[in-house]
Scaffold this active site. Structure first.
Site, PDB file in Angstrom:
ATOM      1  N   HIS A   1       0.912  -1.197   0.144  1.00 37.45           N
ATOM      2  CA  HIS A   1       0.115   0.055   0.031  1.00 37.45           C
ATOM      3  C   HIS A   1       0.901   1.246  -0.027  1.00 37.45           C
ATOM      4  O   HIS A   1       0.476   2.378   0.370  1.00 37.45           O
ATOM      5  CB  HIS A   1      -1.054  -0.070   1.253  1.00 37.45           C
TER       6      HIS A   1
ATOM      7  N   ASP B   1       1.819  -4.065  -9.672  1.00 38.03           N
ATOM      8  CA  ASP B   1       1.493  -5.305 -10.068  1.00 38.03           C
ATOM      9  C   ASP B   1       1.770  -5.324 -11.504  1.00 38.03           C
ATOM     10  O   ASP B   1       2.497  -6.514 -12.090  1.00 38.03           O
ATOM     11  CB  ASP B   1      -0.093  -5.562  -9.756  1.00 38.03           C
TER      12      ASP B   1
HETATM   13  C1  GLA Z   1      -3.111  -4.413  -4.903  1.00 39.65           C
HETATM   14  C2  GLA Z   1      -2.908  -3.260  -6.121  1.00 39.65           C
HETATM   15  C3  GLA Z   1      -1.483  -2.551  -5.936  1.00 39.65           C
HETATM   16  C4  GLA Z   1      -0.805  -2.474  -4.554  1.00 39.65           C
HETATM   17  C5  GLA Z   1      -1.098  -3.591  -3.856  1.00 39.65           C
HETATM   18  C6  GLA Z   1      -0.931  -3.125  -2.065  1.00 39.65           C
HETATM   19  O1  GLA Z   1      -2.221  -5.451  -5.309  1.00 39.65           O
HETATM   20  O2  GLA Z   1      -2.917  -3.548  -7.371  1.00 39.65           O
HETATM   21  O3  GLA Z   1      -1.278  -1.596  -6.682  1.00 39.65           O
HETATM   22  O4  GLA Z   1      -1.542  -1.275  -4.087  1.00 39.65           O
HETATM   23  O5  GLA Z   1      -2.537  -4.010  -3.906  1.00 39.65           O
HETATM   24  O6  GLA Z   1       0.497  -3.054  -1.830  1.00 39.65           O
END
Ligand code: GLA
Length: 389
Positions: A34, A177
């Site tokens: 996050h 991601d």
């Molecule tokens: C999800 C979101 C990412 C990131 C994570 C928490 O995977 O897609 O962008 O914010 O949560 O780290």
């Protein structure tokens, strides 16, 4: 992954053989949770679980998607994408919004997205915090890039996929991601600064295994508190600007400044900001610990990260907490924490390779004893980013 089966299903469905197969991996995150939407650095690893898309051009301009794992099919037409409708004018099912969102963003940017027959399957479990959706987005972006005859840097491709998820799917995710799925490097974690967009591969020290433990609890970020967490971070920034006018994101706030002004913040934004500011510091320390192969430091940082996600960010679940607590008594465990957004999903464990099998059995059995639930616990390896097979 059974590629012969993918090939066979494609041929059966579309009456012709595929011309391309794309592989786009899921990811785990070692630390930095996050923080990507707060301009902080992250440490993800692309894994050897991926989405596989078999494809061939369709000259009539229509894109026919076949989701093998769901046994569902949808046709997309470029002129219907904006309204989120399929070719026949019906609302798109949720799963189709990921490829459709990518096509929509690419069209907005005037990149050609020729019609395609695409059958896809994934061994990244859906809703488990391993970025199955980013893998689908990045896989389709790479596919349209190959068929459309244009070319973008991997990072730019990841940014377009993030935009698809933000604006089309409606999840205000950060870039981590899509970045990991696009830019993964075999045997390496990726230190990625989401503000400067600079990144470097960081080798995973020899003898350390990555073990994923799936709590079996599924979540969807469209319905979880993910967007709410992001909003609370913005509120913290706005409240802090009264005292620190130069601050534009939580990345700009030093731990000492937060300590000085936190008594003046509203309760929820204060807790969220405390997690983010300290987590950002932990990412830098984790990178150094990885480089030194310092197991003790890695473990302490991972457990501290998990506690912070549980107590301050409030995205853990009793099942994830159990998985993490159990590891403290297991052979060879270096550290453990929930990985991804939370609200369910998986933990990532760093384990001494020599003890990995005992660790896996111990965690699986312990979890079943405590919760009555089955947990899939398995080794994973750092893999390369999106590519064609
Ligand atoms: C999800 C979101 C990412 C990131 C994570 C928490 O995977 O897609 O962008 O914010 O949560 O780290």
């Amino acid at each position: 992954m059974n590629l012969t089966e993918l090939h066979r299903s494609f041929t059966e469905n579309f009456g012709r053989a595929p011309e391309l197969i794309v592989r786009a991996p899921g990811r785990v995150n070692l630390l930095g949770e996050h923080v990507d939407y707060n301009a902080g650095p992250v440490l993800p690893v692309a894994i050897d679980r991926a989405v596989y898309i078999a494809a061939a051009p369709n000259t009539d301009g229509c894109t026919r998607l076949h989701a093998l794992d769901l046994s569902q099919q949808v046709d997309l037409r470029p002129e219907r994408l904006d309204a989120r409708l399929d070719a026949a004018g019906n609302p798109l099912p949720g799963w189709a919004c990921y490829p459709a969102g990518v096509a929509w963003v690419l069209q907005q940017e005037e990149f050609s997205t020729p019609g395609v027959f695409a059958a896809y399957t994934s061994d990244v479990p859906i809703g488990s915090g391993l970025s199955s959706s980013a893998a689908v987005e990045v896989g389709f972006a790479a596919l349209w890039q190959a068929l459309g005859g244009w070319s973008l840097e991997r990072l730019a491709l990841a940014q377009l996929c993030q935009r698809a998820e933000n604006q089309y799917v409606g999840v205000s995710c950060g870039l981590m991601d899509q970045f990991a799925s696009a830019c993964g490097v075999e045997d390496h974690a990726l230190y990625f600064d989401t503000r400067s967009l600079e990144w470097e591969p960081a080798p995973i020290p020899p003898g350390i295994a990555l073990v994923i433990a799936d709590s079996g609890v599924r979540r969807s970020l469209t319905h979880s508190g993910y967007n709410e967490r992001r909003a609370a971070c913005w509120q913290a920034v706005r409240e802090l600007q009264a005292y620190l006018p130069g601050v534009t994101s939580l990345r700009d706030v030093a731990a000492t400044e937060l300590a000085a002004y936190s008594p003046y913040l509203s309760e929820i934004p204060r807790k969220r900001a405390e997690h983010v500011v300290k987590e950002i510091a932990r990412v830098g320390s984790t990178l150094s610990a990885l480089q030194r192969g310092d197991r003790q430091a890695l473990g302490a940082l991972m457990y501290a990260g998990h506690n912070s996600l549980r107590n301050l960010y409030e995205v853990s679940t009793p099942e994830l907490d159990t998985l993490v607590e159990l590891t403290r008594h297991l052979p060879g465990c270096i550290g453990a924490r929930l990985t991804g957004a939370g609200f369910g999903g998986c933990t990532i464990n760093l384990v001494e390779l020599d003890h990995a099998q005992d660790f896996i059995i111990g965690l699986r059995d312990g979890y079943q004893q405590v919760t009555g639930r089955q947990s899939q616990v398995y080794l994973c390896h750092a893999s390369q980013g999106v590519h064609f097979l």
